[in-house]
Scaffold this active site. Structure first.
Site, short mmCIF file in Angstrom:
data_model
loop_
_atom_site.label_atom_id
_atom_site.label_comp_id
_atom_site.label_asym_id
_atom_site.label_seq_id
_atom_site.Cartn_x
_atom_site.Cartn_y
_atom_site.Cartn_z
CG ASP A 64 3.16 -7.31 -3.67
OD1 ASP A 64 3.17 -7.51 -2.44
OD2 ASP A 64 3.46 -6.22 -4.19
CB ILE A 65 -1.91 -5.21 -3.48
CG1 ILE A 65 -2.88 -6.33 -3.08
CG2 ILE A 65 -2.66 -3.96 -3.92
CD1 ILE A 65 -3.75 -6.00 -1.88
CD GLU A 102 2.15 -4.98 0.30
OE1 GLU A 102 3.13 -4.52 -0.29
OE2 GLU A 102 2.04 -4.94 1.54
#
Length: 175
Positions: free
Chosen positions: A58-59, A101
């Site tokens: 996950d960003i 994301e």
């Protein structure tokens, strides 16, 4: 004339099929393809007790990034993260845009230690080549795992542990 139409229809079918299995922004596999490929690898791991690991990525602070730099820049970051993840994984691994994301990487024939190494390599490369950091959670197949969903859920839990511990890190689910 009919042969030409048949050929054109076949091309359109193949293009549609490819589009239905890939994310249009990043070109990565999508959830539909994940279901197909992951099922095959899970059944194999279960039957032969072979290694199988999952990384959920996950960003960090992606919403904030979008708010500051705009959605176009956010799309560019998603594409860059996808390219780095693809480059830093093996040809046999499956990199998937899971949603927003979040990405999932399926690593057939990779045990927990190998998955941790891969995740750390991906994390470092993304940090070095983009304006963002990522958090990653890992889970690995073992005899107690009954359903493939368990691997994804455990990777997700490990991802949230990485977020809670300060982000920009790798955490593995309990064995």
């Amino acid at each position: 004339n009919q042969v030409g139409i048949a050929i054109e229809n076949a091309k359109l079918y193949e293009e549609t099929k490819a589009l239905s299995l890939h994310d249009s922004l990043t070109g990565l596999a999508n959830r539909r393809m994940l279901d197909i490929i992951f099922e095959r690898n899970f059944v194999k791991a279960k039957r032969f007790e072979s290694p199988l690991s999952v990384i959920m990525l996950d960003i960090d602070y992606f919403k904030k990034y979008n708010d500051v730099y705009g959605h176009s820049a956010g799309d560019n970051i998603l594409t860059k993260v996808a390219k780095v993840a693809l480059r830093e994984t093996r040809e046999t691994d499956l990199v998937v845009r899971y949603g927003g994301e979040e990405f999932i990487i399926v690593l057939p024939e990779a045990n927990r230690a190998q998955a941790c190494e891969a995740a750390e390599r991906i994390r470092r490369s993304i940090q070095a080549e983009t304006r963002v950091t990522v958090s990653l959670g890992i889970s690995s197949f073992h005899k107690g795992v009954i359903e493939k969903k368990e691997l994804i859920d455990k990777a997700d839990t490990a991802l949230y542990k990485a977020k809670q511990k300060g982000r920009n890190r790798v955490e593995a689910a309990d064995a």
